[in-house]
Design an enzyme around this catalytic site. Structure first.
Site, PDB file in Angstrom:
ATOM      1  CE  LYS A 113      -4.124  -2.214   1.681  1.00  0.00           C
ATOM      2  NZ  LYS A 113      -3.603  -3.576   1.978  1.00  0.00           N
TER       3      LYS A 113
HETATM    4  C1  LIG Z   1      -4.272  -4.635   1.413  1.00  0.00           C
HETATM    5  C2  LIG Z   1      -3.504  -5.904   1.277  1.00  0.00           C
HETATM    6  C3  LIG Z   1      -3.935  -6.924   0.420  1.00  0.00           C
HETATM    7  C4  LIG Z   1      -5.233  -6.834  -0.372  1.00  0.00           C
HETATM    8  O1  LIG Z   1      -5.186  -5.831  -1.345  1.00  0.00           O
HETATM    9  P1  LIG Z   1      -6.580  -5.311  -1.983  1.00  0.00           P
HETATM   10  O2  LIG Z   1      -6.176  -4.200  -2.870  1.00  0.00           O
HETATM   11  O3  LIG Z   1      -7.397  -4.853  -0.818  1.00  0.00           O
HETATM   12  O4  LIG Z   1      -7.189  -6.446  -2.693  1.00  0.00           O
HETATM   13  C5  LIG Z   1      -3.147  -8.047   0.305  1.00  0.00           C
HETATM   14  N1  LIG Z   1      -2.015  -8.192   1.017  1.00  0.00           N
HETATM   15  C6  LIG Z   1      -1.567  -7.233   1.862  1.00  0.00           C
HETATM   16  C7  LIG Z   1      -0.321  -7.470   2.615  1.00  0.00           C
HETATM   17  C8  LIG Z   1      -2.292  -6.058   2.004  1.00  0.00           C
HETATM   18  O5  LIG Z   1      -1.846  -5.109   2.836  1.00  0.00           O
END
Ligand SMILES: *Cc1c(COP(=O)(O)O)cnc(C)c1O
Length: 496
Positions: A113
């Site tokens: 993110k």
């Molecule tokens: C947020 C997250 C996901 C999922 O991503 P989305 O965009 O919500 O599908 C998967 N793995 C990790 C480590 C995350 O932080």
């Protein structure tokens, strides 16, 4: 030069990219998508080979934010990604023959993110200036773990912004919690919310939809926006790394130009994988997008049956960032698959709210199945995958990426494919050290000892960002009921 226009999934109301970044959710309750996509030729993709990440990112982002000059976009990207510990920002490495890891965890909070959330505050500030917004921005975030910290890290001490992060009291890993409660910054508020992620997200959604709350915020000089993956400004930076990883595979000689590659994406809110779908529609040679879920397998069942049923129980798993029942960004995909027709979307979303499920017509599902393969794995299978991959390849997966690995095994069993595949490794194993250590058959007491034991067992060094946590001071202690959030935000705004 054409100006990019966005449309909302609920009424097809339009907005500029700047407006969309500033408001997050569309006023009609929908999500913004581009009215049309910038397209990339193979020779343009070839030209990405060897470019620094910032330059490639600026080229791709400029296609969506065409009112920001190429030069300015490059400066924003350089600023955003300077904090990444790997000079390639999102390096691609080998896992096993035919399978590659896209390492998305070299940002300051060690999860994918960061790629979007290091840039979003800069895009927001630029958008606020460009549109002449007078109020300051209040960012409200509900997090299942990684978004919260990544948003805090992105927005802390940014001028003219304040950020409130809510996390479920019993739904994040110890390292994730420590990351959030130790956050510094004069404009940040962090609180636990009693309940699970859906309770937490519903609490924040209720505030977002409450005119009285908006008025209170306005009187304090702010306007509300969202840094969750519904924000258009989160989606676009995630498209970038599908392109740059393809360019890295070209550079490594692993694929030929034009060769289709499959991408495996550990999925929760459907944001990361949707970015891959957009990359495909823009012209990147993407084969199948493998949608990997944990025991909260709402999406796998949806792709199988055509019915999205979020009425069941939310399970707590060892991959907490995927513990989600309502995958918000699926709405964007459905809108695209229906030819950007808001009527069925509105009906389905109303049904989702009223009946906790909706069924999509077969024609739309057929289109969805052309691009996606969905599978899920429970904690046990993910744990075994961590052990197997480490012992065979000396590659250490975090529990989310391990779910992706399991889904890939199922895909290979179902489809006889020779295509190369890239697994999106979404977090550092050290964010989930206890789970990973246990998968390797060991155990330790306490967070720091666990991290050290994992380092000893694997020879993979503990990231500095994790080491720093162990000596950081706790600054945030609050834990509230969802209904108490209004008062909490009000008192925070009054004092900041
Ligand atoms: C947020 C997250 C996901 C999922 O991503 P989305 O965009 O919500 O599908 C998967 N793995 C990790 C480590 C995350 O932080």
């Amino acid at each position: 030069m054409t100006m990019m226009s966005l449309v909302s999934t609920r009424t097809a109301a339009t907005a500029s990219p700047f407006e969309a970044v500033l408001c997050g959710l569309a006023p009609d309750g929908g999500l913004y998508v581009p009215a049309s996509l910038p397209t990339w030729t193979l020779s343009q993709i070839q030209d990405l080979v060897g470019l620094p990440y910032e330059k490639a990112a600026a080229l791709i982002l400029h296609g969506f934010f065409d009112e920001v000059s190429q030069e300015k976009m490059e400066a924003l990207c350089a600023e955003a990604y300077a904090s990444f510990s790997d000079e390639r920002r999102v390096p691609v490495s080998s896992i096993e023959p035919g399978l590659f890891a896209m390492e998305l965890y070299h940002g300051p909070t060690l999860a994918f993110k960061d790629v979007a959330l290091q840039l979003l505050p800069l895009l927001m500030a630029y958008s606020a200036k460009a549109t002449g917004q007078k109020e300051k921005s209040l960012i409200l975030v509900a997090t299942s773990g990684d978004t919260g910290k990544a948003a805090l890290e992105g927005f802390a001490d940014k001028p003219d912004t304040a950020i409130v992060v809510c996390y479920p009291n019993n739904g994040v890993s110890p390292a994730q919690k420590l990351q959030m409660v130790t956050q510094k910054g004069g404009n940040v508020c962090v609180t636990a919310v009693e309940g699970n992620f859906d309770d937490c997200q519903n609490g924040v959604k209720r505030l977002m939809g409450d005119p009285d709350f908006h008025e209170m915020v306005r009187q304090n000089g702010y306007t509300i926006t969202s840094a969750n993956s519904i924000n258009f400004g989160r989606l676009v930076p995630q498209i970038v790394y599908y392109f740059t990883s393809y360019a890295q595979l070209l550079e490594q000689g692993a694929i030929a130009l034009g060769e289709a590659v499959d991408f495996i994406v550990p999925t929760g809110n459907f944001g990361d994988i949707l970015a891959g779908w957009y990359a495909k529609k823009m012209g990147l040679p993407v084969g199948t997008l493998i949608c990997a879920s944990n025991k909260n397998n709402v999406l796998s069942r949806f792709f199988e049956t055509g019915t999205y049923d979020c009425g069941g129980e939310l399970y707590k798993t060892t991959s907490p960032s995927m513990d989600i029942l309502i995958s918000s960004n699926l709405e964007r995909l459905l809108f695209e698959l229906t030819g950007q027709n808001p009527a069925p979307i509105q009906a389905w979303m109303e049904q989702r709210t009223a009946e906790k499920k909706f069924t999509v017509d077969e024609k739309t599902m057929e289109k969805a199945r052309q691009d996606f393969f969905a599978a899920w794995a429970d904690d046990q299978a993910a744990s075994e995958a961590i052990g197997t991959v480490f012992h065979a390849q000396h590659v250490l997966l975090d529990p989310h990426s391990a779910v992706g690995y399991c889904a890939y095994q199922q895909y290979k069993k179902t489809k006889d494919t020779k295509r190369k595949a890239v697994l999106l490794c979404t977090a550092s194993p050290y964010k989930f050290a206890a789970t990973v250590l246990e998968a390797l058959g060991r155990k330790a007491e306490g967070q720091e000892q666990t991290a050290r034991a994992l380092e000893k067992a694997t020879g993979k060094p503990v990231p500095q960002a994790i080491l720093d946590l162990f000596s950081a001071e706790q600054r945030h202690f609050s834990c509230v009921e969802p209904k108490e959030l209004d008062a909490l935000v009000e008192s925070f705004l009054k004092q900041s």
